[in-house]
Design an enzyme around this catalytic site. Sequence first.
Site, PDB file in Angstrom:
ATOM      1  N   ASP A  41       0.834  -1.200   0.000  1.00  0.00           N
ATOM      2  CA  ASP A  41       0.000   0.000   0.000  1.00  0.00           C
ATOM      3  C   ASP A  41       0.870   1.253   0.000  1.00  0.00           C
ATOM      4  O   ASP A  41       0.603   2.210  -0.729  1.00  0.00           O
ATOM      5  CB  ASP A  41      -0.933  -0.024   1.212  1.00  0.00           C
ATOM      6  CG  ASP A  41      -1.786   1.233   1.314  1.00  0.00           C
ATOM      7  OD1 ASP A  41      -2.630   1.451   0.434  1.00  0.00           O
ATOM      8  OD2 ASP A  41      -1.598   2.000   2.285  1.00  0.00           O
ATOM      9  N   GLU A 113      -2.007  -5.446  -3.419  1.00  0.00           N
ATOM     10  CA  GLU A 113      -1.091  -4.659  -2.594  1.00  0.00           C
ATOM     11  C   GLU A 113      -0.021  -5.547  -1.971  1.00  0.00           C
ATOM     12  O   GLU A 113       1.156  -5.169  -1.906  1.00  0.00           O
ATOM     13  CB  GLU A 113      -1.871  -3.912  -1.514  1.00  0.00           C
ATOM     14  CG  GLU A 113      -2.726  -2.782  -2.071  1.00  0.00           C
ATOM     15  CD  GLU A 113      -3.609  -2.133  -1.023  1.00  0.00           C
ATOM     16  OE1 GLU A 113      -4.018  -0.970  -1.232  1.00  0.00           O
ATOM     17  OE2 GLU A 113      -3.903  -2.778   0.010  1.00  0.00           O
TER      18      GLU A 113
END
Length: 228
Positions: A41, A113
């Site tokens: 992320d 992610e």
Amino acid sequence: MHNILMFRDEKLLRRALTHRSYVNENPGEGEHNERLEFLGDAVLNFLSGEYLYRRHPEKGEDELTRRRSALVDEKQLAKFAIEVGLDSRMRLGKGAIRDGGYQNPNLLSSTLEAVIGAYYLDNDSNIEAVRAIIEPLFDAVPEQIVVSRSNVDSKNRFQEWVQRNIGPTPPKYVTTQTGGLSHAPEFKAEVYVENQKYGEGTGRNKKEAEKLSAEDALAKLKTQGLLS
């Protein structure tokens, strides 16, 4: 096979593809992918921000922030995940599979992610290697889609209101997991500005909960006549 799935360390890729629900049903499997998701992320937010900064030299901070949110929101990341073939590679528990986990945008975006974080580590923390993989995905997103999504991002709208009416301090989101199943958790978010709570929301993941808390804050501001 997409290049993002080509790893030197196959164990690292395996962990990136392994959801908590799989580990819960297979205790000997080892670590699930949430730490890698956290890293991915951060890497993704940097690369998307830098990408937009270079691509749109005429845009200001607010517009770039909105576009970044649109480019890496759950829906778009889930599409990226399907494009690179993660929908068939995710390692999910039986309950998650039964509930349609292979098509679940939350699971797809979270796994992407995690894979990005793992790919970064597999390439000796070389951000350029990740950039070469990610930017072609960004390039393929039609401009009108990014613009339309950026115009309705509630977190950015609330932040803009705060900057206009309170000051430069950005809203602070406090998010906690409140329950739900391992493959379908529930999160609650509260948004504060200078220690005052403005809104709260509950969603399937942290991003959704934060978005809903921003929407709650905007709705309350409208009720109070502070937002048109």
